[in-house]
Design a protein around this motif. Structure first.
Motif, PDB file in Angstrom:
ATOM      1  N   GLY A  61      -6.649 -30.090  -1.123  1.00 29.38           N
ATOM      2  CA  GLY A  61      -7.218 -30.593   0.128  1.00 29.38           C
ATOM      3  C   GLY A  61      -6.425 -31.662   0.673  1.00 29.38           C
ATOM      4  O   GLY A  61      -5.969 -32.463  -0.150  1.00 29.38           O
ATOM      5  N   PHE A  62      -6.265 -31.502   2.261  1.00 26.46           N
ATOM      6  CA  PHE A  62      -5.768 -32.743   2.781  1.00 26.46           C
ATOM      7  C   PHE A  62      -6.780 -32.883   4.187  1.00 26.46           C
ATOM      8  O   PHE A  62      -6.969 -31.851   4.865  1.00 26.46           O
ATOM      9  CB  PHE A  62      -4.444 -32.449   3.390  1.00 26.46           C
ATOM     10  N   ALA A  63      -7.445 -34.318   4.052  1.00 25.96           N
ATOM     11  CA  ALA A  63      -8.354 -34.404   5.237  1.00 25.96           C
ATOM     12  C   ALA A  63      -8.483 -35.784   5.641  1.00 25.96           C
ATOM     13  O   ALA A  63      -8.667 -36.564   4.981  1.00 25.96           O
ATOM     14  CB  ALA A  63      -9.837 -34.143   4.860  1.00 25.96           C
ATOM     15  N   ARG A  64      -7.782 -36.143   7.069  1.00 28.04           N
ATOM     16  CA  ARG A  64      -7.827 -37.430   7.558  1.00 28.04           C
ATOM     17  C   ARG A  64      -7.452 -37.194   9.006  1.00 28.04           C
ATOM     18  O   ARG A  64      -7.308 -36.103   9.476  1.00 28.04           O
ATOM     19  CB  ARG A  64      -6.890 -38.213   6.506  1.00 28.04           C
ATOM     20  N   ALA A  88      -7.947 -30.448   7.045  1.00 26.90           N
ATOM     21  CA  ALA A  88      -9.236 -30.925   7.940  1.00 26.90           C
ATOM     22  C   ALA A  88      -8.640 -32.228   8.797  1.00 26.90           C
ATOM     23  O   ALA A  88      -7.978 -32.915   8.116  1.00 26.90           O
ATOM     24  CB  ALA A  88     -10.525 -30.903   7.292  1.00 26.90           C
ATOM     25  N   GLY A  89      -9.426 -32.497   9.791  1.00 28.45           N
ATOM     26  CA  GLY A  89      -9.049 -33.729  10.468  1.00 28.45           C
ATOM     27  C   GLY A  89      -9.115 -33.583  11.883  1.00 28.45           C
ATOM     28  O   GLY A  89      -8.764 -32.450  12.669  1.00 28.45           O
ATOM     29  N   LYS A  90      -9.056 -34.558  12.533  1.00 27.20           N
ATOM     30  CA  LYS A  90      -8.944 -34.885  13.994  1.00 27.20           C
ATOM     31  C   LYS A  90      -7.922 -35.572  14.507  1.00 27.20           C
ATOM     32  O   LYS A  90      -7.640 -36.728  13.978  1.00 27.20           O
ATOM     33  CB  LYS A  90     -10.160 -35.118  14.745  1.00 27.20           C
ATOM     34  N   ALA A  91      -7.289 -35.379  15.608  1.00 29.03           N
ATOM     35  CA  ALA A  91      -6.436 -36.096  16.105  1.00 29.03           C
ATOM     36  C   ALA A  91      -7.122 -37.125  17.143  1.00 29.03           C
ATOM     37  O   ALA A  91      -8.003 -36.482  17.909  1.00 29.03           O
ATOM     38  CB  ALA A  91      -5.315 -35.311  17.091  1.00 29.03           C
ATOM     39  N   HIS A  92      -6.812 -38.210  17.478  1.00 31.09           N
ATOM     40  CA  HIS A  92      -7.530 -38.912  18.650  1.00 31.09           C
ATOM     41  C   HIS A  92      -7.305 -38.292  19.933  1.00 31.09           C
ATOM     42  O   HIS A  92      -6.256 -37.931  20.079  1.00 31.09           O
ATOM     43  CB  HIS A  92      -6.759 -40.425  18.877  1.00 31.09           C
ATOM     44  N   PHE A 115      -7.496 -24.268   8.039  1.00 26.78           N
ATOM     45  CA  PHE A 115      -7.818 -25.485   8.638  1.00 26.78           C
ATOM     46  C   PHE A 115      -9.291 -25.460   8.954  1.00 26.78           C
ATOM     47  O   PHE A 115      -9.575 -24.491   9.732  1.00 26.78           O
ATOM     48  CB  PHE A 115      -7.143 -25.565  10.172  1.00 26.78           C
ATOM     49  N   VAL A 116     -10.025 -26.282   8.657  1.00 25.97           N
ATOM     50  CA  VAL A 116     -11.483 -26.610   8.839  1.00 25.97           C
ATOM     51  C   VAL A 116     -12.046 -27.390   9.862  1.00 25.97           C
ATOM     52  O   VAL A 116     -11.677 -28.693   9.911  1.00 25.97           O
ATOM     53  CB  VAL A 116     -12.337 -27.087   7.449  1.00 25.97           C
ATOM     54  N   ILE A 161     -16.324 -23.255  -0.507  1.00 29.29           N
ATOM     55  CA  ILE A 161     -15.661 -21.924   0.263  1.00 29.29           C
ATOM     56  C   ILE A 161     -16.958 -21.411   0.956  1.00 29.29           C
ATOM     57  O   ILE A 161     -16.558 -20.918   2.106  1.00 29.29           O
ATOM     58  CB  ILE A 161     -15.185 -20.988  -0.914  1.00 29.29           C
ATOM     59  N   ASN A 162     -18.127 -21.226   0.461  1.00 25.85           N
ATOM     60  CA  ASN A 162     -19.044 -20.542   1.088  1.00 25.85           C
ATOM     61  C   ASN A 162     -19.377 -21.265   2.446  1.00 25.85           C
ATOM     62  O   ASN A 162     -19.901 -20.713   3.346  1.00 25.85           O
ATOM     63  CB  ASN A 162     -20.319 -20.477   0.203  1.00 25.85           C
ATOM     64  N   ARG A 163     -19.209 -22.661   2.481  1.00 27.53           N
ATOM     65  CA  ARG A 163     -19.452 -23.495   3.582  1.00 27.53           C
ATOM     66  C   ARG A 163     -18.501 -23.012   4.520  1.00 27.53           C
ATOM     67  O   ARG A 163     -18.982 -22.950   5.854  1.00 27.53           O
ATOM     68  CB  ARG A 163     -19.510 -24.866   3.129  1.00 27.53           C
ATOM     69  N   ILE A 164     -17.356 -22.989   4.298  1.00 17.84           N
ATOM     70  CA  ILE A 164     -16.156 -22.291   5.145  1.00 17.84           C
ATOM     71  C   ILE A 164     -16.408 -20.926   5.851  1.00 17.84           C
ATOM     72  O   ILE A 164     -16.452 -20.662   6.993  1.00 17.84           O
ATOM     73  CB  ILE A 164     -14.896 -22.438   4.541  1.00 17.84           C
ATOM     74  N   LEU A 165     -16.898 -19.976   4.870  1.00 19.49           N
ATOM     75  CA  LEU A 165     -17.091 -18.723   5.304  1.00 19.49           C
ATOM     76  C   LEU A 165     -18.312 -18.530   6.149  1.00 19.49           C
ATOM     77  O   LEU A 165     -18.224 -17.939   7.178  1.00 19.49           O
ATOM     78  CB  LEU A 165     -17.171 -17.807   4.092  1.00 19.49           C
ATOM     79  N   GLN A 166     -19.214 -19.460   6.098  1.00 25.38           N
ATOM     80  CA  GLN A 166     -20.706 -19.402   6.902  1.00 25.38           C
ATOM     81  C   GLN A 166     -20.246 -19.868   8.101  1.00 25.38           C
ATOM     82  O   GLN A 166     -20.842 -19.296   9.109  1.00 25.38           O
ATOM     83  CB  GLN A 166     -21.383 -20.389   5.935  1.00 25.38           C
ATOM     84  N   PHE A 167     -19.399 -20.860   8.293  1.00 21.15           N
ATOM     85  CA  PHE A 167     -18.983 -21.528   9.506  1.00 21.15           C
ATOM     86  C   PHE A 167     -18.150 -20.495  10.338  1.00 21.15           C
ATOM     87  O   PHE A 167     -18.090 -20.080  11.523  1.00 21.15           O
ATOM     88  CB  PHE A 167     -18.485 -22.906   9.572  1.00 21.15           C
ATOM     89  N   LYS A 168     -17.259 -19.625   9.645  1.00 19.80           N
ATOM     90  CA  LYS A 168     -16.400 -18.651  10.147  1.00 19.80           C
ATOM     91  C   LYS A 168     -17.261 -17.454  10.888  1.00 19.80           C
ATOM     92  O   LYS A 168     -16.900 -16.966  11.723  1.00 19.80           O
ATOM     93  CB  LYS A 168     -15.244 -18.243   9.217  1.00 19.80           C
ATOM     94  N   ARG A 169     -18.049 -17.073  10.096  1.00 17.15           N
ATOM     95  CA  ARG A 169     -19.035 -16.254  10.284  1.00 17.15           C
ATOM     96  C   ARG A 169     -19.857 -16.643  11.716  1.00 17.15           C
ATOM     97  O   ARG A 169     -19.798 -15.832  12.503  1.00 17.15           O
ATOM     98  CB  ARG A 169     -20.108 -15.606   9.371  1.00 17.15           C
ATOM     99  N   ARG A 170     -20.213 -17.709  11.821  1.00 26.91           N
ATOM    100  CA  ARG A 170     -21.036 -18.422  12.997  1.00 26.91           C
ATOM    101  C   ARG A 170     -19.758 -18.213  14.318  1.00 26.91           C
ATOM    102  O   ARG A 170     -20.371 -17.737  15.390  1.00 26.91           O
ATOM    103  CB  ARG A 170     -21.329 -19.566  12.699  1.00 26.91           C
ATOM    104  N   ASP A 171     -18.888 -18.674  13.990  1.00 26.67           N
ATOM    105  CA  ASP A 171     -17.770 -18.614  15.038  1.00 26.67           C
ATOM    106  C   ASP A 171     -17.541 -17.114  15.319  1.00 26.67           C
ATOM    107  O   ASP A 171     -17.184 -16.928  16.614  1.00 26.67           O
ATOM    108  CB  ASP A 171     -16.484 -19.271  14.531  1.00 26.67           C
TER     109      ASP A 171
END
Length: 723
Positions: free
Chosen positions: A503-506, A540-544, A572-573, A467-477
């Protein structure tokens, strides 16, 4: 004749010179003590380099390095880590040597289009690449004599940015070769070695780079060089080109060029392992080389076949690469005249009964020309035998020669170091070398000796870290892009560590059904917003880049995350990659997976979660059919719907029922000490039951026993008849 070169590190004092070798060997990526060594040298430099030791050493000033060299406490740590690294590299008593000493000189050439090794080397797209990376790391740990071949993707990685309307944008990032753990392979004049793909028109040249993965060498092919015309330089620019002709060129260079490269480097190998069909042309180049060396056509094909293994990861026929004959002819016209069989014989070996008659199917060619082949789970093996039964029409379905070895994950890479330390504390007296034997059931049975509160404390701390990692990057954004409030919320700003977290990431492909849980919006809102027992989901995850439907699914989920009626319970990360994956598989409570069966060949993300005590909530497909035992997570549905058709409502209902009746109540059933003991019991069962069974150690040993040794033995028999 052949050498290697990296960038100059003249500013590093002699006392710390071992850091250079260490930074260029990915051994450090799965040994926490090595990462701590770099971190303790300069914490800010380690952070700013995004844990890339080569970049960090490049950027540190001589003063910083001198401070480390003069610090007795640091040099003591340095000596210990370097000594451990050197013992590892020079060890003579590896598993393979112990059990197969007579085969030690026989190498296996491992071909893959992608490798997930470490985030500073973005040579991967997803699970196939991380499977290949974990395979090489485990081969290094076990001393299996493998040499690997892949591509240097100069355009590196496509980063993901999600617009305020939820639409994915792809952001290019060029690979910084000077700051990556790669080395140039040099010719005898000390210049970057340049080779040419033999007999392919037009001429395609490539340079060679080297990556050290413990004891394993990975050679990377690079076509972005001045010796090529501009239109050929981008062959190796990006993984899996969406342009079919460019994709064919990639597979020619990987297969034909990669095999020629091994010959030019003087690398002697006895067998070949194709990780999917992208490098299938390696088989025909091996054949050509053997005939050129003096073997008859029949003996050459027999030797190639008897020493080749093809691993398929694809459960649907449409997923295999195929190319029209005219396109093959365009590039192989000169090759045909140097091939000791006719063009029609070669082309016919790539025929598939469901393809148009003018198509060359890479997987069909690989299966016809490989004596050994396998799927990547027991279920996938069944699916593959049905798919390819037509190649062996006289065989019963069960006798189709396609086996299965279920994938596994490299435990030292994916298990969190804090969890490893906890296990050490309680297992070291009984089994001090437990990590060296982590594919054994008896090792993991000892997990029960860990007190519930200790395991829960570690898990909760990893959840906080996520969660801290998520918050850190949201602060950056927020600071960098002035993101609006809805985007900050959608990115996870309201995530609560005390809430049950799924969690769902793929990859966002349609068959993976990332949006299945939103099938009944009223019901999922009720589950998420339960006042006393809330639930939150991190996606989390990317579409082609070419998959607009996948992007639309991602967009819908992102827009749900922005809506106030979901209570900030959806996040959504962005920019899912190796680092984000580690945070997620180690920090969530439940790992959700719900593809349309039987389209999940194996799946490895759930294995990574399981060894960290995260409980799987998965449909009955792929590896989970073998992993689920009724006590280590939850399985729902899984049988194909009778008569076909959409099964989403039925599967979603089963998912909701499990959440409401079992999962949520169990998570919130805590004792007076605040620990959910029933939940922790399942966490221990998850680690115990899945740790040994789905480790890359078990997987690689199976490959050795089942395929590598028989293929090597065939090579030894064939050697008696070679010219």
């Amino acid at each position: 004749m052949i050498g290697i070169r990296w960038i100059d590190f003249d500013h590093i004092p002699d006392r710390l010179s071992g850091l250079i070798d260490l930074s260029y060997n990915l051994w450090s990526s799965w040994h926490p003590e090595a990462q701590t060594l770099f971190k303790n040298l300069n914490r800010q430099g380690w952070k700013e380099s995004i844990h890339n030791p080569v970049m960090m050493l490049q950027q540190l000033t001589p003063d910083h390095l001198d401070d480390g060299a003069e610090n007795q406490e640091y040099t003591n740590q340095y000596d210990a880590v370097i000594a451990k690294f050197q013992r590892y590299m020079l060890a003579k008593n590896q598993w393979f040597t112990e059990y197969y000493q007579e085969h030690q000189r026989h190498k296996i050439a491992y071909f893959s289009a992608e490798y997930g090794l470490q985030h500073s080397l973005p040579l991967y797209a997803g699970g196939l690449g991380f499977l290949a990376g974990d395979h090489l790391k485990e081969c290094s740990d076990l001393g299996v004599p493998v040499v690997a071949i892949g591509f240097m993707y100069s355009d590196g990685y496509l980063h993901q940015r999600v617009r305020s309307d939820g639409w994915q944008e792809d952001v290019e990032e060029k690979l910084d070769r000077e700051n990556a753990p790669i080395k140039r392979v040099l010719d005898k004049e000390g210049q970057h070695l340049i080779l040419q793909v033999p007999f392919i028109t037009p001429q395609i040249k490539f340079a060679i780079w080297r990556v050290d993965i413990g004891r394993i060498i990975l050679y990377l092919i690079d076509t972005e060089i001045e010796e090529n015309p501009p239109h050929l330089r981008n062959i190796s620019s990006r993984l899996y080109s969406s342009i079919n002709e460019m994709r064919l060129l990639q597979e020619i260079v990987l297969g034909v060029g990669g095999t020629h490269m091994l010959h030019a480097l003087g690398v002697q190998y006895s067998a070949i392992h194709l990780n999917e069909g992208h490098a299938a042309f390696a088989l025909v180049e091996r054949f050509r080389q053997k005939v050129e060396a003096g073997l008859s056509i029949a003996d050459a094909w027999r030797q190639v076949r008897e020493t080749s293994l093809f691993t398929t990861h694809t459960p649907v026929a449409a997923g295999h690469d195929k190319f029209p004959h005219w396109m093959i002819d365009k590039y192989f016209s000169a090759y045909y005249s140097n091939l000791p069989i006719s063009r029609d014989e070669f082309i016919h070996a790539g025929a598939h009964q469901e393809d148009p008659p003018d198509m060359f199917n890479m997987a069909a060619f690989a299966l016809r020309k490989s004596a050994y082949s396998n799927g990547v789970s027991a279920k996938h093996g069944e699916v593959a035998r049905k798919m390819w039964h037509f190649l062996w029409p006289d065989e019963k379905l069960d006798d189709v020669p396609i086996g299965s070895i279920t994938n596994g994950v490299h435990v030292p890479t994916w298990m969190n170091p804090r969890l490893i330390q906890l296990i050490n504390r309680y297992l070291s007296q009984i089994c001090p070398d437990w990590l060296d034997h982590h594919d054994k059931d008896y090792v993991w049975a000892l997990i029960d000796s860990i007190p519930d509160n200790k395991l829960w404390d570690v898990h909760y701390s990893l959840k906080i870290k996520l969660i801290n990692r998520i918050l850190q990057f949201k602060r950056r954004d927020w600071m960098k892009y002035q993101a609006d409030c809805a985007n900050v919320v959608a990115g996870g700003a309201l995530i609560d560590p005390n809430t049950l977290t799924i969690g769902f990431a793929r990859r966002f492909s349609t068959y993976k059904r990332a949006d299945l849980i939103f099938q009944d919006l009223d019901r999922i809102k009720k589950i998420l917003n339960n006042r006393w027992q809330p639930v939150q989901i991190i996606f989390a995850g990317k579409a082609h880049p070419a998959d607009d439907e996948g992007k639309r699914i991602l967009q819908r989920i992102y827009q749900y995350a922005q809506q106030p009626e979901f209570g900030g319970r959806i996040a959504f990360v962005e920019d899912y990659g190796e680092q984000v994956a580690k945070y997620l598989v180690q920090g969530v409570d439940v790992w959700m997976n719900n593809p349309v069966p039987p389209l999940e060949a194996s799946g490895t993300s759930g294995m990574k979660a399981a060894v960290n005590g995260v409980l799987n909530l998965s449909i009955g497909d792929g590896w989970w059919l073998e992993g689920y035992n009724g006590k280590n997570g939850w399985l729902f549905s899984g049988e194909p719907k009778t008569g076909g058709g959409d099964r989403s409502w039925e599967d979603a209902a089963a998912l909701y029922d499990l959440l409401e009746r079992e999962i949520v109540p169990l998570y919130y059933d805590t004792g007076l000490d605040g620990v959910p003991h029933g939940w922790v019991k399942m966490m221990k069962e998850s680690i115990k039951s899945n740790g040994p069974k789905f480790s890359a150690r078990r997987m690689v040993k199976e490959y050795v026993h089942k395929y590598y040794i028989p293929a090597i033995s065939c090579h030894e028999c064939n050697a008696l008849f070679e010219p």
